[in-house]
Each structure stands twice: as structure tokens, then as C-alpha cells.
Design a protein around this motif. Structure first.
Motif, PDB file in Angstrom:
ATOM      1  N   MET A   6       8.664  -9.800   5.167  1.00  0.00           N
ATOM      2  CA  MET A   6       9.356  -8.541   4.909  1.00  0.00           C
ATOM      3  C   MET A   6       8.383  -7.412   4.614  1.00  0.00           C
ATOM      4  SD  MET A   6      12.486  -9.142   5.461  1.00  0.00           S
ATOM      5  CE  MET A   6      13.167  -7.596   4.900  1.00  0.00           C
ATOM      6  N   THR A   7       7.166  -7.765   4.184  1.00  0.00           N
ATOM      7  CA  THR A   7       6.164  -6.724   3.940  1.00  0.00           C
ATOM      8  C   THR A   7       5.807  -5.986   5.229  1.00  0.00           C
ATOM      9  OG1 THR A   7       4.027  -6.283   2.902  1.00  0.00           O
ATOM     10  CG2 THR A   7       4.184  -8.266   4.225  1.00  0.00           C
ATOM     11  N   VAL A   8       5.883  -6.691   6.352  1.00  0.00           N
ATOM     12  CA  VAL A   8       5.657  -6.042   7.649  1.00  0.00           C
ATOM     13  C   VAL A   8       6.897  -5.268   8.069  1.00  0.00           C
ATOM     14  CG1 VAL A   8       5.117  -6.431  10.085  1.00  0.00           C
ATOM     15  CG2 VAL A   8       4.023  -7.836   8.323  1.00  0.00           C
ATOM     16  N   ALA A   9       8.074  -5.867   7.869  1.00  0.00           N
ATOM     17  CA  ALA A   9       9.320  -5.197   8.243  1.00  0.00           C
ATOM     18  C   ALA A   9       9.502  -3.889   7.485  1.00  0.00           C
ATOM     19  CB  ALA A   9      10.500  -6.130   7.977  1.00  0.00           C
ATOM     20  N   ILE A  10       9.115  -3.859   6.220  1.00  0.00           N
ATOM     21  CA  ILE A  10       9.253  -2.630   5.435  1.00  0.00           C
ATOM     22  C   ILE A  10       8.366  -1.528   5.988  1.00  0.00           C
ATOM     23  CG2 ILE A  10       8.799  -1.614   3.153  1.00  0.00           C
ATOM     24  CD1 ILE A  10       9.727  -4.260   1.931  1.00  0.00           C
ATOM     25  N   VAL A  11       7.181  -1.893   6.462  1.00  0.00           N
ATOM     26  CA  VAL A  11       6.297  -0.891   7.077  1.00  0.00           C
ATOM     27  C   VAL A  11       6.929  -0.347   8.355  1.00  0.00           C
ATOM     28  CG1 VAL A  11       4.058  -0.507   8.156  1.00  0.00           C
ATOM     29  CG2 VAL A  11       4.218  -1.877   6.083  1.00  0.00           C
ATOM     30  N   PHE A  66       0.827  -1.206   0.000  1.00  0.00           N
ATOM     31  CA  PHE A  66       0.000   0.000   0.000  1.00  0.00           C
ATOM     32  C   PHE A  66       0.863   1.258   0.000  1.00  0.00           C
ATOM     33  CE2 PHE A  66      -1.882   3.354   2.688  1.00  0.00           C
ATOM     34  CZ  PHE A  66      -2.967   3.709   1.895  1.00  0.00           C
ATOM     35  N   PHE A  67       1.841   1.316   0.892  1.00  0.00           N
ATOM     36  CA  PHE A  67       2.696   2.500   0.996  1.00  0.00           C
ATOM     37  C   PHE A  67       3.568   2.658  -0.249  1.00  0.00           C
ATOM     38  CE2 PHE A  67       1.718   1.404   5.395  1.00  0.00           C
ATOM     39  CZ  PHE A  67       1.246   2.634   5.850  1.00  0.00           C
ATOM     40  N   ALA A  68       4.043   1.532  -0.800  1.00  0.00           N
ATOM     41  CA  ALA A  68       4.877   1.607  -1.993  1.00  0.00           C
ATOM     42  C   ALA A  68       4.105   2.202  -3.169  1.00  0.00           C
ATOM     43  CB  ALA A  68       5.395   0.212  -2.350  1.00  0.00           C
ATOM     44  N   LYS A  69       2.876   1.731  -3.373  1.00  0.00           N
ATOM     45  CA  LYS A  69       2.070   2.274  -4.467  1.00  0.00           C
ATOM     46  C   LYS A  69       1.641   3.708  -4.185  1.00  0.00           C
ATOM     47  CE  LYS A  69       0.378  -2.074  -6.391  1.00  0.00           C
ATOM     48  NZ  LYS A  69      -0.802  -2.872  -6.778  1.00  0.00           N
ATOM     49  N   LEU A  70       1.397   4.022  -2.918  1.00  0.00           N
ATOM     50  CA  LEU A  70       1.022   5.388  -2.563  1.00  0.00           C
ATOM     51  C   LEU A  70       2.140   6.360  -2.911  1.00  0.00           C
ATOM     52  CD1 LEU A  70      -1.031   7.300  -1.217  1.00  0.00           C
ATOM     53  CD2 LEU A  70       0.065   6.782   0.983  1.00  0.00           C
ATOM     54  N   TYR A  71       3.382   5.977  -2.625  1.00  0.00           N
ATOM     55  CA  TYR A  71       4.528   6.829  -2.968  1.00  0.00           C
ATOM     56  C   TYR A  71       4.609   7.052  -4.480  1.00  0.00           C
ATOM     57  CZ  TYR A  71       6.400   6.301   1.788  1.00  0.00           C
ATOM     58  OH  TYR A  71       6.577   6.338   3.142  1.00  0.00           O
ATOM     59  N   ILE A  72       4.325   6.001  -5.250  1.00  0.00           N
ATOM     60  CA  ILE A  72       4.369   6.131  -6.699  1.00  0.00           C
ATOM     61  C   ILE A  72       3.281   7.086  -7.188  1.00  0.00           C
ATOM     62  CG2 ILE A  72       4.001   4.890  -8.876  1.00  0.00           C
ATOM     63  CD1 ILE A  72       5.362   2.469  -7.581  1.00  0.00           C
ATOM     64  N   LEU A  73       2.075   6.932  -6.658  1.00  0.00           N
ATOM     65  CA  LEU A  73       0.974   7.803  -7.075  1.00  0.00           C
ATOM     66  C   LEU A  73       1.238   9.262  -6.705  1.00  0.00           C
ATOM     67  CD1 LEU A  73      -2.077   5.535  -6.141  1.00  0.00           C
ATOM     68  CD2 LEU A  73      -1.031   5.848  -8.383  1.00  0.00           C
ATOM     69  N   LYS A  74       1.824   9.476  -5.529  1.00  0.00           N
ATOM     70  CA  LYS A  74       2.116  10.846  -5.090  1.00  0.00           C
ATOM     71  C   LYS A  74       3.212  11.501  -5.927  1.00  0.00           C
ATOM     72  CE  LYS A  74       2.547  11.845  -0.791  1.00  0.00           C
ATOM     73  NZ  LYS A  74       3.029  11.797   0.619  1.00  0.00           N
ATOM     74  N   ALA A  75       4.040  10.689  -6.575  1.00  0.00           N
ATOM     75  CA  ALA A  75       5.164  11.231  -7.343  1.00  0.00           C
ATOM     76  C   ALA A  75       4.726  11.845  -8.669  1.00  0.00           C
ATOM     77  CB  ALA A  75       6.192  10.136  -7.609  1.00  0.00           C
TER      78      ALA A  75
END
Length: 506
Positions: A464-469, A394-403
Motif C-alpha cells: 500500500m505504500t506504493v499504492a498511496i504514492v 516520505f511524502f506523508a512526512k513532507l506534508y507534515i513538515l510543510k504544514a
């Protein structure tokens, strides 16, 4: 300390050579040494990550020849990130292989370590020809790994993979020949200085070479229409090999980021931003292809393979924004999707081994013995890969959309990425509901056991999806700094001042 740049190369190289000479040694000894080699590579990658975090460029002149005349290894934030990402993925896939995959061929561990060796050369080299050499090393190893195991089902996909990549290699060699014929160098820092100053009559040939390179990197990354070899090849590979191959497409993404920001970036004069106009629409079409393939997938491995293609499109869409925010978001997403796809390939194999003859096919079957654990891991993986909160996807795609800047580009990006995420959710919901809930009576006799190594391997990569968060703040700071380095190539160019004294660099 710059001698550390050679560690991610020498460790898997010597480990692989040792495995060749130990063919007749007890399997347990070969396993122990192979896993120790993979673990040491992770340690070396962590050290390089710490070194690169201060923002300093480090170079190692092999053979005591200074650039641009000799082979040079270059460490910056991007190279360190890629080496670390690949090393961690490789370790857990290697650990998973001791479940029995490595028993199907005498040279599995050697090929696996040579694959890591080739990947690390690609990420650390500062020379286009050595990038070609790295591609050949990792591709030769990957040919053997793809064919590893019993049965003929890998033959046709493997043949397609070999032929297409041989064509790509020939095109790569032609492209670097064209560029060298005009510039007289293939050192990337040197090219970044020479390309902006080309005479008008030399520009077309270098432009043709640069565009041909973009096609080659697009083939390696599996960009539409150069992606149809991937689903069958990955779906038919053994689980640890398919998991490791999750990073293979990212080598193409890395090459695009490196070459087209350094050599053909904003400062490249007439060749500035070469090919960037094509990357964004090609990326969106790749996402669409990945979505359609996912919805039509008949098996879990095929579903995940199409998700690899979808992730390539998402990554290139962020790169195609051609700004620092997009590059940073792409790197954040890169970590998430590579580890997650690798973990899902391992999980699909665990599920298949508990479903009898139907394997990973998305059809009804007897209930699995370890359904609760496998179901939780599948739910985590599906949630993250679809981009739902609160996991890293979710956060990874959010960063892309915000860019994306307001305008037509933003409208296309938001529409396709969000619709693609929704369709991905549907595809995984369909697969999960059939595999885990639509069961017939009884259980499969002698199901595959969930031993500690295989459970840890799949669980760690998906986890790792949790660790990245949890580590989102330091990771995003690192990717922001990496993007700033990529879009300001003067620091990389400074390696041309590297001293030819025992590999010492600036």
C-alpha cells in the motif's frame, strides 16, 4: 441510501454472532464465512467512502429518535476514511489468520469480527456516551484477542493492558458524567452548540471533563507517558492480532480530532482549543520515546511496536499544529503508517517462522528459505516507515513538515521528525543486516511455508505504500476536504435537524 450507515455495524455484528453458534462447525466453513464477512465490510466501507466524498453529512437516527435525544450515526469524510482504513487492514489480517492462528481458539473469528464492530461504532457514532460504549466493545474483544493462543508469555502484558484500559474506561465514564451533569446532553453536535454558551460558573466543570477526556484519549493513543504498556502487549500478540491492533492507537487519535475540533474547537468560547497547548510537546516527546525504544529493540515485533508509538507522536505533532494543513497531513500519514505497521507485524511473523528457535530476535541464525521475497518486503517496509523517497512515508512526512508555520514550532518539528526518521533508518538497517545477512551455515528444518494467503496479506499491506504514492493526488484532495470539514463544524451541527423518519437525515 442512509441505511448504508448501518452496514459496517450490522455485517460484523451478525457475522460474529454466527461464529459463536458455529463453534462446532468445520473450521474451513467458519473460515470461509468469517472472511466473507470481512470482505463484505470492506465493500460497505468503500460505498460509504463514495457517499461521503460529495461533502454531505449523513445521519441515521436509530430507533426513529431524532438527535439529540436518541442514538445517531453520522457519516462525514473523516468517519468514512477511518472505517475504510480499518476494514481493509482487518481483511488482510483476517486472511493471514487462516495460516493457523485461528486454530488455537474456538472464538477467534467471533472476537475478530466483534473487534471490527467496535471500531466502526467508534468511527460512526455522533454521541460521546456511545463512543464510550464503542471503546468498551472493542476493548473487550481486544482482551480476548490479546490472550489468544497457547503459552503464558501473553499473560503479564495482557494483564497490564486490561488494567490500564479499565482505569481509562472509568476515567472516560467520569468525564462524560461531568459534562452531562452541566450540559444535559452527550450528543456531539448538541455539545458544539451548548459549550460556547456556557455560564461562567459551569465552565470549570466542563473544562475538567474535557481535559480528563484528553487524558483518556491519550491513553488509548499511547502518548508518552501513557505508552509503556504497548510494546510488550503488541510484541507478544499473535501476528494477525498485532496487525489489527495497529489501528487501535488511531482510535484515540480519531477521538481527539473529532472532539477537540467539534466541541472544543475555535468556536468554543472560553474553552476554545482546550488542551491543544499540551498536545504538541507531548507528541514530540512521544517521538523521542519511540526512537529510543526502536534503537534498543531486541526483536522485530518489539521494533515495530515502538514504531507504532513513534507514529502516534508524529500524528499528534501534525494535529498539534492546529491548522487545516496539519490536519490534512496527519490524515495522509495516518493511512500510510496504519497499513504499513500492520503489514510489518505480519512480515515479522513470517520471518520468525523461518528462523527456528530464535524467532524474531535480532541475532544471527540459519539462512531463511524464502529470504529474497521476505527481504524485498522488509526493504520496502523499512524504507517507507523511515520516510525515505520515493515511497509514501516520505511524502506523508513532507506534508507534515510543510504544514508548520515558520517559528519555534517549525524548528522543533523539523528537527525531531527528521532526526527520528534517521534513527529509524539506523534501527531497521541494524535489524535487516543481522536478520538477512549475518547467517550461520545451514537451514532451519521444517520452516514455515509461505502460502498464498499469508504472502498476499503481508505483501498487500506493505505494498500500500506504493499504492498511496500512485494515488497521492486524489488522497491528498480527500484529506484536504476532510480537514476543511473538521475545522468548519457547522455542517456537522446541522445533523440536529435530522428527521425521525426511518433514519432519514439531512
Amino acid at each position: 441510501m442512509n441505511h448504508w450507515l448501518t452496514a459496517p455495524l450490522l455485517i460484523p455484528l451478525f457475522g460474529g454472532l454466527l461464529q459463536i453458534f458455529m463453534t462446532y462447525a468445520p473450521l474451513q466453513l467458519r473460515r470461509t464465512l468469517a472472511l466473507a464477512t470481512s470482505a463484505l465490510t470492506v465493500v460497505a466501507a468503500v460505498i460509504l467512502l463514495g457517499l461521503a466524498d460529495d461533502g454531505t453529512y449523513r445521519a441515521y437516527a436509530l430507533g426513529n429518535w431524532p438527535p439529540p435525544f436518541g442514538i445517531v450515526l453520522v457519516l462525514d469524510r473523516l468517519a468514512a476514511l477511518m472505517v475504510f482504513m480499518a476494514a481493509l487492514l482487518a481483511f488482510f489480517c483476517h486472511l493471514f489468520s487462516i495460516r493457523g492462528t485461528d486454530e488455537e481458539g474456538d472464538y477467534f473469528h467471533a472476537l475478530f469480527l466483534f473487534q471490527i464492530f467496535g471500531l466502526n461504532i467508534a468511527f460512526l457514532t455522533g454521541d460521546l456516551f456511545n463512543l464510550f460504549v464503542a471503546f468498551e466493545v472493542l476493548l473487550i474483544a481486544s482482551y480476548g484477542l490479546l490472550m489468544h493462543g497457547r503459552g503464558s508469555k501473553r499473560t503479564v502484558p495482557g494483564l497490564h493492558y486490561v488494567v490500564l484500559n479499565l482505569i481509562g474506561s472509568a476515567m472516560f465514564l467520569i468525564a462524560v458524567g461531568m459534562i452531562y451533569g452541566v450540559t444535559g446532553t452527550l450528543n456531539m453536535a448538541d455539545l458544539a452548540v451548548i459549550v460556547p454558551e456556557l455560564d461562567a460558573e459551569d465552565v470549570p466543570l466542563v473544562k475538567a471533563g474535557g481535559l480528563l477526556l484528553l487524558v483518556v484519549f491519550g491513553l488509548k493513543a499511547a502518548v508518552l507517558p501513557l505508552c509503556f504498556w504497548l510494546p510488550r502487549a503488541y510484541a507478544n500478540a499473535t501476528a494477525p492480532v498485532a496487525g489489527l491492533f495497529a489501528v487501535m492507537t488511531k482510535v484515540g487519535i480519531y477521538a481527539i480530532l473529532r472532539v477537540y475540533t467539534l466541541i472544543f474547537g475555535d468556536q468554543a468560547g472560553e474553552l476554545a482549543n482546550l488542551g491543544m497547548d499540551w498536545i504538541f510537546p507531548a507528541a514530540l516527546l512521544t517521538i523521542v520515546a519511540g526512537v529510543i525504544g526502536s534503537l534498543g529493540a531486541a526483536g522485530l515485533r518489539t521494533l515495530i511496536a515502538w514504531q507504532v508509538i513513534l507514529s502516534v507522536g508524529t500524528l499528534l505533532a501534525a494535529v498539534g499544529l492546529n491548522n487545516m494543513a496539519g490536519t490534512s497531513a496527519a490524515l495522509f500519514y495516518l493511512l500510510n503508517t496504519t497499513w504499513l505497521a500492520g503489514g510489518l507485524f505480519l512480515l515479522a511473523d513470517l520471518i520468525a517462522n523461518q528462523r527456528g528457535t530464535v524467532g524474531d530476535l535480532i541475532v544471527t541464525a540459519p539462512r531463511m528459505h524464502s529470504r529474497p521475497l521476505l527481504g524485498v518486503l522488509f526493504l520496502l517496509g523499512a524504507t517507507a516507515i523511515a520516510g525515505l523517497p520515493p515511497l509514501s512515508g516520505f511524502f506523508a512526512k513532507l506534508y507534515i513538515l510543510k504544514a508548520a508555520a515558520p517559528g519555534a514550532q517549525m524548528a522543533w518539528l523539523w528537527s525531531i521528525v527528521l532526526i527520528g526518521g534517521f534513527m529509524t533508518l539506523i534501527a531497521f538497517s541494524r535489524a535487516g543486516s543481522i536478520v538477512f545477512w549475518r547467517n550461520v551455515e545451514g537451514h532451519v528444518d521444517n520452516p514455515g511455508k509461505l502460502t498464498l494467503p499469508v504472502s498476499v496479506s503481508a505483501g498487500a499491506l506493505i505494498g500500500m505504500t506504493v499504492a498511496i504514492v500512485v494515488l497521492a493526488a486524489p488522497i491528498s484532495r480527500y484529506t484536504d476536504a476532510t480537514a476543511a470539514q473538521l475545522h468548519e463544524p457547522s455542517g456537522y451541527i446541522s445533523i440536529l435537524g435530522t428527521k425521525a423518519v426511518k433514519g432519514e437525515g439531512q
